[in-house]
Motif scaffolding. Structure first.
Motif, short mmCIF file in Angstrom:
data_model
loop_
_atom_site.label_atom_id
_atom_site.label_comp_id
_atom_site.label_asym_id
_atom_site.label_seq_id
_atom_site.Cartn_x
_atom_site.Cartn_y
_atom_site.Cartn_z
N VAL A 179 90.42 -44.61 -66.96
CA VAL A 179 89.69 -45.49 -67.89
C VAL A 179 90.66 -46.24 -68.78
O VAL A 179 90.52 -47.45 -69.01
CB VAL A 179 88.68 -44.66 -68.71
CG1 VAL A 179 88.07 -45.52 -69.82
CG2 VAL A 179 87.59 -44.11 -67.81
N VAL A 199 90.56 -39.12 -64.33
CA VAL A 199 89.56 -40.14 -64.69
C VAL A 199 89.80 -40.65 -66.11
O VAL A 199 89.64 -41.85 -66.38
CB VAL A 199 88.15 -39.56 -64.52
CG1 VAL A 199 87.11 -40.50 -65.14
CG2 VAL A 199 87.84 -39.34 -63.05
N CYS A 214 84.19 -43.97 -62.24
CA CYS A 214 84.62 -43.00 -63.26
C CYS A 214 83.44 -42.51 -64.09
O CYS A 214 83.31 -41.31 -64.39
CB CYS A 214 85.68 -43.63 -64.16
SG CYS A 214 87.25 -43.97 -63.34
#
Length: 565
Positions: free
Chosen positions: A196, A192, A161
């Protein structure tokens, strides 16, 4: 032809005209190949599960069944999909932005960590001491290396990422694109961001579980584990939703030269996912006593529907953009000429359109209804839930990924597809089998068939239960659909691996496979009755009517279970 710069070697692809970073290409290919390998592993485990849940076959004893179920859940639901998503974000960030990849060494570390982590967890499962299924609820304990492997895998994905974000920074600094990020890259960025959050949430709960399995801490509170785990477990599927919708837009542009009906609306819909999509995990927690009724009601009855609105927008604008492109190219007769004359035999298109249909009409409708607290109480611990998420993850995400793979094999591996007649029917085999599987299991779950059980009748147990013939029939139909989908998945792997190893090289003068922009000249007055995409509007109304009817059927069913006196 490869061109070497001071920073990174590139080649210009003859099929697409894209300028491809060779380092990124190697990483995309590696992640994609590993994804297909793990799709095979997950599919084989899923076949064993299907043949055991099929009452007439009942293949595996309980210990092997739970081992296969754990392997199938982790590998098919997480590993194959995340590896493929790594390939997608690297490809989009470099090839679509005409940019070199940031931090290639860190990107290779992503591959190593994810592969090693998967291997460690798989070994733990196969050793027979970690048959805790996907959720691994404490106090059900797995071996320490089961958790360690997942943590390593998650760290690897997190590195990927940050490599993606670093590449966006480089593209911005080196001005490799103009204006805003292309919508496809923007969709990857949203995925992404969710990733996270998801990986950080997983670390919050899996690290304590790992320390608990080592005996370094006394206990992990089961209620806390469940709440935090579903911030990881369900949100990981929201990454998939964002990724496969991004692929819908990509294929619409590549195959038809289609542009979103409104980029601002599509971008806003993606943004709604960041704000509200994770709240869908609440439907796993509606029976948990540690959460207040007001929190449950707000999240399931209000907040989550803003995420549903986003999916409805995408479900309207993607086929709508295809319809507008087709009509501008002359297919403007009646409501559905544009749809009839789509390339149904092209696996890139058929995989994508089947992904849209199955995700919307099966996974989407069932997910919305299942999140209603009253309905959730009677179906959540039943086989209905696997039916639902096979409609979303297998029918939606996996089919979309298959379609993009068919497109990218000639581009990245520079090989032509083999077995093209089989490739033309493969999405129909996989998608059709998965649709039957999902619908039949949801029907069986509505009638009370439990999930997570090797024998739904509990034969030989004190609480044995004799299900009626309809339950047995629905389970048989569902598992037959599951076997058909496994055959379709095997055909996909055969075609892709065979094409990579034995496909004819793409000739230097190959025909471009990117459709030109839809012709706006000569067809300015398109559509009917003031609608640019009237066919899509009718299809959207059909989806809405199905949703309303399904709501009515379920509440009518509730009234028969809990009659008022």
């Amino acid at each position: 032809m490869a061109i070497t710069t001071a920073q990174s070697p590139f080649r210009t692809d003859p099929l697409t005209g894209l300028r491809i970073d060779l380092t990124a290409q190697a990483l995309v290919k590696t992640n994609a190949v590993l994804a297909v390998v793990f799709l095979l592993v997950g599919g084989l485990a899923g076949l064993l599960v299907a043949l055991t849940r099929w009452p007439a076959v009942h293949l595996l004893p309980a210990d092997l069944f739970y081992m296969a179920l754990t392997a199938h859940g982790l590998v098919a639901l997480v590993v194959w999909i995340v590896f493929f998503e790594m390939a997608v974000i690297y490809f989009c960030a470099t090839s679509l932005l005409n940019c070199r990849l940031a931090a290639p060494k860190w990107a290779w570390a992503q591959v190593v960590l994810m592969t090693v982590g998967t291997a460690i967890t798989t070994v733990a499962v196969l050793q027979g001491e970690s048959s805790v299924m996907f959720s691994a609820y404490v106090p059900l304990a797995a071996a320490p290396h089961f958790y360690l492997g997942i943590i390593l895998f998650a760290v690897g994905a997190l590195i990927g990422c940050f490599v993606f974000w670093g590449t966006l920074v480089i593209a911005k600094e080196e001005k490799t694109y103009e204006g805003s990020l292309p919508l496809t890259v923007y969709g990857c960025m949203i995925a992404v961001v969710i990733a996270v959050f998801t990986l950080a949430t997983g670390a919050v709960i899996l690290i304590p579980a790992f320390l608990w399995s080592l005996g370094l801490i006394k206990s992990v509170d089961p209620m806390m584990y469940r709440v935090v785990f579903w911030g990881f477990g369900h949100s990981s599927q929201q990454i998939n939703v964002t990724a496969h919708i991004t692929i819908w837009y990509t294929v619409a542009g590549l195959a038809f030269g289609a542009k979103p009906m409104s980029e601002k609306v599509s971008r806003t819909a993606f943004l709604l996912y960041i704000c509200f999509l994770q709240l869908g995990s609440t439907h796993h927690l509606l029976s948990d006593p540690g959460l207040s009724a007001s929190w449950k009601i707000v999240n399931t009855s209000y907040m989550m529907y803003l995420a549903v609105l986003a999916s409805l927008i995408h479900g309207l604008t993607v086929p709508g953009s295809i319809e507008v492109a087709q009509r501008r190219n002359g297919l403007d007769n009646g409501l559905f000429e544009w749809l009839r004359k789509c390339p149904w035999g092209n696996p890139v298109f058929s995989s994508t359109i089947l992904s849209i249909i199955i995700f919307g009409f099966i996974g989407g409708i069932s997910g919305v209804v299942m999140s209603v607290e009253q309905i959730n109480m009677i179906i959540h611990n039943t086989i209905y839930v696997p039916g639902h998420f096979h409609g979303t993850v297998a029918g939606g995400t996996t089919l979309a990924f298959m379609g993009l793979t068919y497109y990218l094999v000639p581009v990245l591996f520079q090989r032509q597809l083999i077995l093209k007649p089989l490739a033309a029917i493969q999405p129909w085999l996989f998608g059709g089998g998965m649709a039957v599987f999902a619908v039949a299991l949801m029907g069986a779950g509505t009638l009370g068939v439990p999930r997570r059980h090797q024998d739904m009748t509990f034969a030989g147990q004190a609480l044995a239960y004799d299900y009626g013939g309809m339950n047995q029939l629905l389970m048989a139909i569902g598992e037959i659909g599951g076997v058909i989908s496994v055959v379709g998945g095997a055909a996909f792997i055969l075609i892709i691996v065979g094409s990579i190893l034995m496909g004819e090289p793409v000739p230097a003068n190959a025909k471009c496979i990117v459709a030109p922009p839809a012709d706006a000249g000569g067809h300015k007055k398109i559509g009917m009755g003031g609608f640019e995409a009237p066919g899509t509007f009718v299809l959207a109304l059909t989806l809405f009517v199905c949703l309303v009817l399904y709501y009515f059927v379920n509440f009518k069913y509730l009234a028969t279970l809990w009659p008022l006196t």
